[in-house]
Design a protein around this motif. Structure first.
Motif, PDB file in Angstrom:
ATOM      1  N   ASP A 184      -7.138   7.895   3.476  1.00 23.11           N
ATOM      2  CA  ASP A 184      -7.942   6.754   3.042  1.00 23.11           C
ATOM      3  C   ASP A 184      -7.348   5.411   3.463  1.00 23.11           C
ATOM      4  O   ASP A 184      -7.844   4.355   3.056  1.00 23.11           O
ATOM      5  CB  ASP A 184      -8.106   6.781   1.514  1.00 23.11           C
ATOM      6  CG  ASP A 184      -8.919   7.977   1.045  1.00 23.11           C
ATOM      7  OD1 ASP A 184      -9.803   8.420   1.805  1.00 23.11           O
ATOM      8  OD2 ASP A 184      -8.665   8.481  -0.066  1.00 23.11           O
ATOM      9  N   VAL A 185      -6.296   5.448   4.258  1.00 17.74           N
ATOM     10  CA  VAL A 185      -5.710   4.209   4.795  1.00 17.74           C
ATOM     11  C   VAL A 185      -6.551   3.804   6.006  1.00 17.74           C
ATOM     12  O   VAL A 185      -6.346   4.286   7.121  1.00 17.74           O
ATOM     13  CB  VAL A 185      -4.230   4.414   5.171  1.00 17.74           C
ATOM     14  CG1 VAL A 185      -3.658   3.124   5.770  1.00 17.74           C
ATOM     15  CG2 VAL A 185      -3.418   4.830   3.951  1.00 17.74           C
ATOM     16  N   THR A 186      -7.505   2.948   5.779  1.00 16.98           N
ATOM     17  CA  THR A 186      -8.454   2.529   6.802  1.00 16.98           C
ATOM     18  C   THR A 186      -8.243   1.057   7.151  1.00 16.98           C
ATOM     19  O   THR A 186      -7.472   0.348   6.497  1.00 16.98           O
ATOM     20  CB  THR A 186      -9.887   2.705   6.282  1.00 16.98           C
ATOM     21  OG1 THR A 186     -10.058   1.861   5.121  1.00 16.98           O
ATOM     22  CG2 THR A 186     -10.152   4.152   5.896  1.00 16.98           C
TER      23      THR A 186
ATOM     24  N   LEU B  32       0.871  -1.164   0.000  1.00 15.77           N
ATOM     25  CA  LEU B  32       0.000   0.000   0.000  1.00 15.77           C
ATOM     26  C   LEU B  32       0.904   1.208   0.000  1.00 15.77           C
ATOM     27  O   LEU B  32       1.685   1.406   0.938  1.00 15.77           O
ATOM     28  CB  LEU B  32      -0.914   0.004   1.224  1.00 15.77           C
ATOM     29  CG  LEU B  32      -2.026   1.056   1.267  1.00 15.77           C
ATOM     30  CD1 LEU B  32      -3.123   0.645   2.251  1.00 15.77           C
ATOM     31  CD2 LEU B  32      -1.522   2.455   1.630  1.00 15.77           C
TER      32      LEU B  32
ATOM     33  N   ALA C 224      -9.074  -0.974   4.125  1.00 16.09           N
ATOM     34  CA  ALA C 224      -8.019  -1.003   3.116  1.00 16.09           C
ATOM     35  C   ALA C 224      -6.878  -1.922   3.542  1.00 16.09           C
ATOM     36  O   ALA C 224      -6.332  -2.684   2.725  1.00 16.09           O
ATOM     37  CB  ALA C 224      -7.495   0.408   2.873  1.00 16.09           C
TER      38      ALA C 224
ATOM     39  N   ALA D 256      -0.295   0.272  -8.501  1.00 16.82           N
ATOM     40  CA  ALA D 256      -1.713  -0.066  -8.507  1.00 16.82           C
ATOM     41  C   ALA D 256      -2.176  -0.484  -9.903  1.00 16.82           C
ATOM     42  O   ALA D 256      -2.971  -1.422 -10.052  1.00 16.82           O
ATOM     43  CB  ALA D 256      -2.529   1.122  -8.002  1.00 16.82           C
TER      44      ALA D 256
ATOM     45  N   GLU E 248       0.743   4.925  -8.256  1.00 15.73           N
ATOM     46  CA  GLU E 248      -0.224   4.611  -9.307  1.00 15.73           C
ATOM     47  C   GLU E 248       0.313   3.569 -10.281  1.00 15.73           C
ATOM     48  O   GLU E 248      -0.457   2.758 -10.806  1.00 15.73           O
ATOM     49  CB  GLU E 248      -0.625   5.901 -10.022  1.00 15.73           C
ATOM     50  CG  GLU E 248      -1.465   6.813  -9.112  1.00 15.73           C
ATOM     51  CD  GLU E 248      -1.882   8.115  -9.773  1.00 15.73           C
ATOM     52  OE1 GLU E 248      -1.328   8.441 -10.862  1.00 15.73           O
ATOM     53  OE2 GLU E 248      -2.742   8.812  -9.208  1.00 15.73           O
TER      54      GLU E 248
ATOM     55  N   LEU F   8      -2.003  -1.159  -3.627  1.00 19.92           N
ATOM     56  CA  LEU F   8      -3.025  -0.131  -3.536  1.00 19.92           C
ATOM     57  C   LEU F   8      -2.359   1.239  -3.509  1.00 19.92           C
ATOM     58  O   LEU F   8      -1.304   1.413  -2.885  1.00 19.92           O
ATOM     59  CB  LEU F   8      -3.854  -0.311  -2.268  1.00 19.92           C
ATOM     60  CG  LEU F   8      -4.517  -1.683  -2.059  1.00 19.92           C
ATOM     61  CD1 LEU F   8      -5.217  -1.719  -0.701  1.00 19.92           C
ATOM     62  CD2 LEU F   8      -5.494  -1.985  -3.184  1.00 19.92           C
TER      63      LEU F   8
ATOM     64  N   THR G 152       1.106   5.384  -0.384  1.00 20.73           N
ATOM     65  CA  THR G 152       0.295   6.595  -0.342  1.00 20.73           C
ATOM     66  C   THR G 152       0.764   7.577  -1.405  1.00 20.73           C
ATOM     67  O   THR G 152       1.964   7.733  -1.641  1.00 20.73           O
ATOM     68  CB  THR G 152       0.355   7.260   1.043  1.00 20.73           C
ATOM     69  OG1 THR G 152       1.718   7.430   1.448  1.00 20.73           O
ATOM     70  CG2 THR G 152      -0.361   6.402   2.069  1.00 20.73           C
TER      71      THR G 152
ATOM     72  N   ARG H 236       3.091   9.943  -6.053  1.00 18.70           N
ATOM     73  CA  ARG H 236       1.847   9.596  -6.742  1.00 18.70           C
ATOM     74  C   ARG H 236       2.154   8.733  -7.966  1.00 18.70           C
ATOM     75  O   ARG H 236       1.473   7.728  -8.221  1.00 18.70           O
ATOM     76  CB  ARG H 236       1.098  10.863  -7.155  1.00 18.70           C
ATOM     77  CG  ARG H 236      -0.212  10.585  -7.904  1.00 18.70           C
ATOM     78  CD  ARG H 236      -0.897  11.882  -8.300  1.00 18.70           C
ATOM     79  NE  ARG H 236      -1.301  12.637  -7.137  1.00 18.70           N
ATOM     80  CZ  ARG H 236      -2.450  12.474  -6.495  1.00 18.70           C
ATOM     81  NH1 ARG H 236      -3.308  11.538  -6.897  1.00 18.70           N
ATOM     82  NH2 ARG H 236      -2.750  13.225  -5.449  1.00 18.70           N
TER      83      ARG H 236
ATOM     84  N   LEU I  29      -3.320   4.969  -2.310  1.00 21.29           N
ATOM     85  CA  LEU I  29      -4.337   5.680  -1.543  1.00 21.29           C
ATOM     86  C   LEU I  29      -3.786   6.974  -0.961  1.00 21.29           C
ATOM     87  O   LEU I  29      -2.585   7.085  -0.702  1.00 21.29           O
ATOM     88  CB  LEU I  29      -4.845   4.810  -0.385  1.00 21.29           C
ATOM     89  CG  LEU I  29      -5.527   3.487  -0.734  1.00 21.29           C
ATOM     90  CD1 LEU I  29      -5.808   2.706   0.544  1.00 21.29           C
ATOM     91  CD2 LEU I  29      -6.807   3.730  -1.500  1.00 21.29           C
ATOM     92  N   ARG I  30      -4.678   7.934  -0.733  1.00 22.91           N
ATOM     93  CA  ARG I  30      -4.306   9.099   0.053  1.00 22.91           C
ATOM     94  C   ARG I  30      -4.130   8.652   1.509  1.00 22.91           C
ATOM     95  O   ARG I  30      -4.791   7.710   1.954  1.00 22.91           O
ATOM     96  CB  ARG I  30      -5.392  10.168  -0.031  1.00 22.91           C
ATOM     97  CG  ARG I  30      -5.615  10.720  -1.431  1.00 22.91           C
ATOM     98  CD  ARG I  30      -6.821  11.628  -1.470  1.00 22.91           C
ATOM     99  NE  ARG I  30      -8.045  10.902  -1.112  1.00 22.91           N
ATOM    100  CZ  ARG I  30      -9.263  11.441  -1.089  1.00 22.91           C
ATOM    101  NH1 ARG I  30      -9.400  12.739  -1.394  1.00 22.91           N
ATOM    102  NH2 ARG I  30     -10.306  10.717  -0.763  1.00 22.91           N
TER     103      ARG I  30
END
Length: 368
Positions: free
Chosen positions: A325-327, A297, A330, A313, A310, A319, A299, A306, A321-322
């Motif tokens: 948004d790392v929950t 993951l 996720a 991904a 990307e 993944l 960020t 970025r 993610l911002r």
């Protein structure tokens, strides 16, 4: 053969050059690494190192350069500037590096200069001495674009050394797995020196629960904290063990029971016993996880982060993610999505099939 290796004075730029430099040294060549700042720690790998950037402070360069270009600065912080922001920053850096690197080359008289894309001072020194220059990639960008963006800011510097433009390299070395990013040059398996530190014995074997390593950038500045605070906030809701590598003081407060902390470690040695890597989107972290076959993951953030996240991904190996948004959801997906793990394994095998650094030593010798 005498080989001068030139890197920007940043850990993430110099350390990926170390494995090939060590392979040259082990083959009997004289190798000297020209860099500065924290990257001088490459001396711990047994390489002679020369400081060509005394007092280096990248933040000072950014504060001097970026305010003159507010739109580019805003895009750079968002990770959408492409090579524009990097060209400004590393153009200014190479304006400072070129004279010391050329002076060192004049004294040391290398037969070949190996440099990374953001250290075009090495290409200038090679041209001055009329010896081959080789560009070694150390990111997931196309190095030709990075050299063009940097060189475009060096008109006066080039003229000072009798050049009107940067000459093309005698060869280039590509480290990106082709299914992830396109680079020009001889392929070479990605590897990187990771610095000192001891790996605790418990990190050498898998734990009772899946282990997730969480790292952050070696740089400090806006957007550099990465995913650690979000991981700490979500960790208690995830059936995994999280290991924070070199957390800042704020990230290491009030940790859940399934979060542990370590100082600087040889990360590559810890990856095989881990289930996933969460990181800030740096190229070294992205490539390290790909080489180990771990889902990641990454960020999105300033600079190239970025872009790197990307690409991973898009390949399906992780993944992007911002940080906000790392929950827990996720992180659970990172550990349970079979598609992510399968794609990461495919890229790992692709990297393993690329030539090792030692395999390129004869090709470099043939250039001289």
């Amino acid at each position: 053969m005498r080989v001068l290796v030139v890197s920007a004075p940043l850990v993430g730029h110099a350390f990926p050059l170390v494995p090939l430099a060590v392979a040259l040294r082990d083959a009997g060549d004289d190798v000297l690494l020209a860099t500065g700042g924290g990257a001088l720690a490459a001396a711990d790998a047994g390489l002679p190192v020369h400081d060509v950037a005394p007092g280096f402070d990248f933040g000072r360069i950014a504060l001097r350069v970026l305010p003159r270009h507010p739109l580019v600065a805003r895009a750079e912080l968002a990770g959408t500037a492409g090579t524009r922001g990097a060209g400004l920053l590393f153009g200014a850096l190479n304006d400072q590096l070129t004279d010391p690197v050329v002076a060192l080359a004049d004294r040391w008289r290398p037969d070949l200069v190996l440099h990374e894309p953001f250290a075009v001072a090495g290409a200038v020194a090679a041209a001055r001495l009329d010896v081959p220059a080789v560009r070694q990639e150390n990111s997931l960008f196309d190095g030709r674009e990075l050299v063009r963006a940097t060189g475009a800011r060096l008109g006066a510097t080039l003229r000072r050394h009798g050049l009107t433009e940067l000459p093309p390299p005698a060869a280039a070395i590509a480290v990106a797995p082709p299914s992830v990013a396109v680079q020009d040059g001889w392929p070479m398996r990605y590897a990187s020196y990771v610095g000192g530190g001891e790996l605790p014995s418990w990190l050498r074997e898998p734990g009772e629960r899946p282990r997730v390593l969480v790292t952050r950038s070696t740089l400090t500045g806006p957007g550099d904290r990465g995913p650690m605070p979000a991981v700490v906030a979500a960790a208690a809701q995830v059936d995994a063990e999280f290991v924070l590598v070199r957390p800042d003081g704020r990230s290491a407060r009030s940790l859940p029971g399934n979060v542990r902390v370590v100082d600087w470690i040889p990360l590559g040695e810890a990856l095989p016993a881990s289930a996933a890597l969460v990181h800030h989107g740096g190229a070294g972290s992205a490539l390290g996880a790909l080489a180990a076959g771990l889902p990641q993951l990454a960020t999105v953030g300033p600079g190239d982060r970025r872009h790197n996240a990307e690409l991973v991904a898009r390949r399906g190996a992780g993944l992007a993610l911002r940080p906000r948004d790392v929950t827990a959801e996720a992180l659970t997906r990172l550990l349970t999505d079979d598609g992510l793990r399968a794609a990461a394994g495919q890229v790992s095998r692709e990297i393993a099939a690329m030539p090792a650094p030692a395999d390129l030593v004869p090709r470099l010798a043939a250039l001289v």
